[in-house]
Design an enzyme around this catalytic site. Structure first.
Site, short mmCIF file in Angstrom:
data_model
loop_
_atom_site.label_atom_id
_atom_site.label_comp_id
_atom_site.label_asym_id
_atom_site.label_seq_id
_atom_site.Cartn_x
_atom_site.Cartn_y
_atom_site.Cartn_z
N PRO A 175 0.51 -1.30 0.67
CG PRO A 175 -0.15 -1.29 2.10
CD PRO A 175 0.54 -2.11 1.20
CG MET A 176 3.58 2.24 -1.84
SD MET A 176 4.70 2.56 -3.19
CE MET A 176 3.27 1.68 -4.43
CB CYS B 267 2.01 5.32 8.40
SG CYS B 267 2.60 6.68 7.39
CE LYS C 72 3.16 -2.40 4.68
NZ LYS C 72 4.08 -1.15 4.88
CG HIS D 168 9.15 -1.40 6.24
ND1 HIS D 168 8.52 -0.12 4.97
CD2 HIS D 168 10.94 -1.45 5.65
CE1 HIS D 168 10.12 0.45 4.53
NE2 HIS D 168 10.83 -0.41 5.05
CG ASN E 184 7.09 -3.32 2.81
OD1 ASN E 184 6.69 -2.75 3.67
ND2 ASN E 184 7.07 -3.79 1.95
N GLY F 256 12.76 -2.67 0.72
CA GLY F 256 14.56 -3.02 -0.34
C GLY F 256 13.96 -4.23 -1.08
N GLY G 86 6.79 -2.31 -2.88
CA GLY G 86 6.73 -1.55 -3.43
C GLY G 86 6.34 -1.06 -4.99
NE ARG G 87 7.97 4.85 -1.76
CZ ARG G 87 7.42 5.22 -2.46
NH1 ARG G 87 6.65 6.55 -3.31
NH2 ARG G 87 6.53 6.10 -1.38
#
Length: 529
Positions: free
Chosen positions: A120-121, A235, A277, A320, A361, A363, A385-386
C-alpha cells in the site's frame, strides 16, 4: 460435582473474563484472553477435569473450548492428545457455528495469493495501478492505498441516514477510496486487500462494515469486493503517527491493536480476514533509541506479534524490515532510507512463530530478489512497493517464477496490455470526465517501458495527452474527440520500437536471467525487461 466443574471453568485468575462462575459447560476465556494465560488455562482445565472424572461417581462431561489462537501445530496436537487421553472429555461445537463460507473463501484467497504482494502506497496503489498489475498477474495480492477510517465511517453513517429526498447519494468519497475496475478481465477480486488507517474502534468497525457491504452501481453490480482488511501499523509520517496517533504509533500499544482488529472483524460481519502491516519496531518502543540492538528489536517485535495474535483473529503480518523513527522529525522518505534494513530480525521472528505468516517488506527490488527471499521457506511472502510501481513489466512473470504456474502470463506483450488497459481508461473517463481523471489513469502506464529506448519520449507524449483537457478548457488547444485508449496506443506506436512493443514477458525473463547469471548486473539481479 457441579461446583467442582464450575470452579474449573471459572478460575479465580486476574485474566478471567467472568467475575461470577459461568454455567456448567461454558468457557471462562475468550479470544481476547492473553496468550500466556490461555496456555495456563488449558492445562488447568485438563488437569482438574481429569481429577474430577477419576474421583466422582458420576463424572460430568466437560465442554472444552480451545480458542483459535496462535498455537503451533505441534502444541495443538499435544493438547488434542491430552484431551483424548481423558475418556470423559468431549469437545464442544464452535459457539458461533464455524467460519462462514464467505470468510472461508476470503481466507483461501489470502493464503494462496500472498507470495507476492503490492504494498500500500499513498497516491500510487490506486485502482488504476492495481488494474495494471492484475492484467499482468493473476495471483499477486493487491493492497490499496491507506483509506482513512474516519472518512469511511462518515460515509457509512451518511448512507444509513440518506432517505433519497434530496436525490441520489453522492458517492464520490466511496468511489475514490474503495471502487475497483469493472467486472471482467483484470478485476482485482479475489486477491485484494483494503488497508485502513485509524485508532478508533468505532470508526474502524464502521469502515469495515462499508467495505463488506458495497453499494451497487446503476447495473446492480457491487462497486467493490475485498478479500481481506489490513490495519496500518507501519506508516511513520507526522500526519499519521504524530498528529493522527495511528500508523506506526500503534506499535507501542499492541493490546489496542488487538482490540482494533477485533472491531474490524466484527464490523465486517466476521466475513473478512484481518491482517496487520507494521515495522520491526519504533524508536519509542526502545526509549527513543533509533539504533537498538538486533536482540532488542527482536524482543520488541515478538512482544507485538504475540499480543496481537493472542486475540485469535490475526495470523498474517506484513513486516517492513526497518525501524520507524518517530522522535527525530524524519520525513517518510528518510524513514524509508535512513534506518538500516534488518532482514534477520524478521526471519528470526518467523522462525520463532511458525504458526504465524510473516511477509517481508522493504528493499526488494526485483523478481529474482523476491524469489531468493522466499527460498528458505521461513517467510510467507514478499511485499513490494516502489520497485513494482517504477517498473511494472519487470514483474510480469511473477506467477511463473514465484508461484510455479505453468500457464503463460495473461498478456502477450506490452502492446496487448495497453489495448486491454484502454478499455478501463475509456470507462473511467466516461464516468468521471477527462479533466478530472485523465492524469490519474495515465500515471501507472508511464513506467511500463522503464529502461527501454525512447521511453522518455513516450512519457512526454502521455504527459501532453494528460494536460490536453485543461488546455482545451483554457482555449489553448482544440478538442480531440478520440477515445483515450486510441490516443495511448498512438503515442506508444509513435515513440517506441515495434520490437519493444511486441516482446513477450518470457523473452524479457530469459534476457534478465542470462544477464544475472553472467554477472552483468554487478552482483545485483535487476528487474525483468
Amino acid at each position: 460435582r457441579n461446583r467442582i466443574v464450575s470452579s474449573v471453568l471459572a478460575p479465580e485468575h486476574p485474566t478471567a473474563m467472568h467475575r461470577r462462575p459461568p454455567p456448567v459447560g461454558s468457557a471462562a476465556i475468550s479470544p481476547r484472553t492473553p496468550y500466556h494465560a490461555r496456555r495456563r488455562y488449558h492445562s488447568y482445565v485438563l488437569a482438574v477435569a481429569a481429577v474430577a472424572t477419576a474421583y466422582l461417581p458420576a463424572p460430568p462431561v466437560v465442554a472444552l473450548v480451545l480458542p483459535a489462537g496462535p498455537l503451533s501445530a505441534l502444541r495443538r496436537a499435544r493438547l488434542d492428545r491430552t484431551a483424548a487421553s481423558a475418556p470423559r472429555l468431549s469437545a464442544a461445537p464452535d459457539p458461533v457455528g464455524g467460519p462462514s463460507p464467505v470468510l472461508r473463501e476470503n481466507a483461501d484467497a489470502l493464503r494462496h495469493m500472498s507470495r507476492l504482494s503490492l504494498a500500500p502506497m499513498m497516491e500510487y496503489t490506486d485502482r488504476h495501478l492495481r488494474h495494471v498489475v492484475r492484467l499482468m498477474s493473476r495471483r499477486t495480492l493487491l493492497y490499496t492505498e491507506m483509506a482513512p477510517a474516519g472518512a469511511l465511517a462518515y460515509e457509512m453513517n451518511a448512507l444509513r441516514t440518506h432517505d433519497g429526498a434530496e436525490g441520489p447519494y453522492d458517492d464520490y468519497a466511496i468511489r475514490r477510496f474503495l471502487s475497483q475496475a469493472r467486472e471482467g478481465e483484470g478485476h482485482e477480486h479475489p486477491g485484494n486487500v483494503l488497508q485502513l488507517g485509524g485508532s478508533c474502534p468505532v470508526q474502524l468497525g464502521e469502515a469495515s462494515a462499508l467495505a463488506s457491504n458495497a453499494p451497487k452501481d446503476s447495473a446492480g453490480r457491487p462497486l467493490y469486493r475485498y478479500s481481506a482488511l489490513n490495519l496500518n501499523c507501519g506508516c511513520p509520517s507526522e500526519k499519521v503517527a504524530g498528529k493522527g496517533s495511528f500508523g506506526a504509533a500503534l506499535m507501542s500499544d499492541p493490546q489496542k491493536v488487538r482490540e482494533l482488529c477485533a472491531a474490524m472483524h466484527e464490523g465486517s460481519d466476521r466475513s473478512t480476514p484481518v491482517t496487520v502491516k507494521c515495522r520491526i519496531g519504533t524508536d519509542a518502543m526502545h526509549g527513543g533509541d533509533a539504533r537498538p540492538s538486533d536482540s532488542a528489536m527482536l524482543s520488541g517485535l515478538c512482544r507485538f506479534l504475540e499480543e496481537v495474535a493472542s486475540g485469535g483473529l490475526v495470523t498474517d503480518f506484513q513486516v517492513h524490515a526497518r525501524l520507524a523513527v518517530l522522535g527525530k522529525s524524519y520525513s517518510p522518505t528518510q524513514n524509508r532510507n535512513v534506518p538500516p534494513l534488518r532482514y534477520d530480525v524478521v526471519r528470526r521472528a518467523a522462525e520463532r512463530y511458525p504458526e504465524l505468516t510473516l511477509h517481508l517488506n522493504g528493499g526488494v527490488n526485483s523478481l529474482f530478489e523476491a524469489r531468493e527471499a522466499l527460498d528458505d521457506g521461513l517467510l510467507g511472502g514478499v511485499m513490494v512497493g516502489r520497485s513494482l510501481a517504477a517498473d511494472p513489466w519487470g514483474w510480469a512473470c511473477a506467477d511463473r517464477v514465484l508461484y510455479g504456474d505453468a500457464d503463460p502470463p495473461p498478456v502477450r506483450s506490452r502492446w496487448d496490455l495497453l489495448e486491454k488497459y484502454g478499455a478501463h481508461a475509456d470507462a473511467e473517463e466516461e464516468y468521471w470526465g477527462a479533466e478530472k481523471i485523465r492524469r490519474r489513469v495515465l500515471k501507472p502506464i508511464q513506467a511500463l517501458f522503464a529502461g527501454e529506448r525512447f521511453t522518455k519520449r513516450y512519457r512526454i507524449a502521455l504527459d501532453e495527452i494528460g494536460g490536453r483537457p485543461k488546455a482545451v478548457r483554457l482555449g489553448k488547444a482544440q478538442e480531440d474527440g478520440r477515445p483515450l485508449s486510441e490516443m495511448i496506443l498512438e503515442a506508444a506506436a509513435a515513440c517506441l520500437d515495434e520490437e519493444v512493443l511486441r516482446s513477450s514477458p518470457e523473452e524479457g525473463l530469459e534476457r534478465a536471467t542470462a544477464a544475472a547469471e553472467a554477472g552483468v548486473l554487478g552482483g545485483r539481479t535487476g528487474a525483468v525487461r
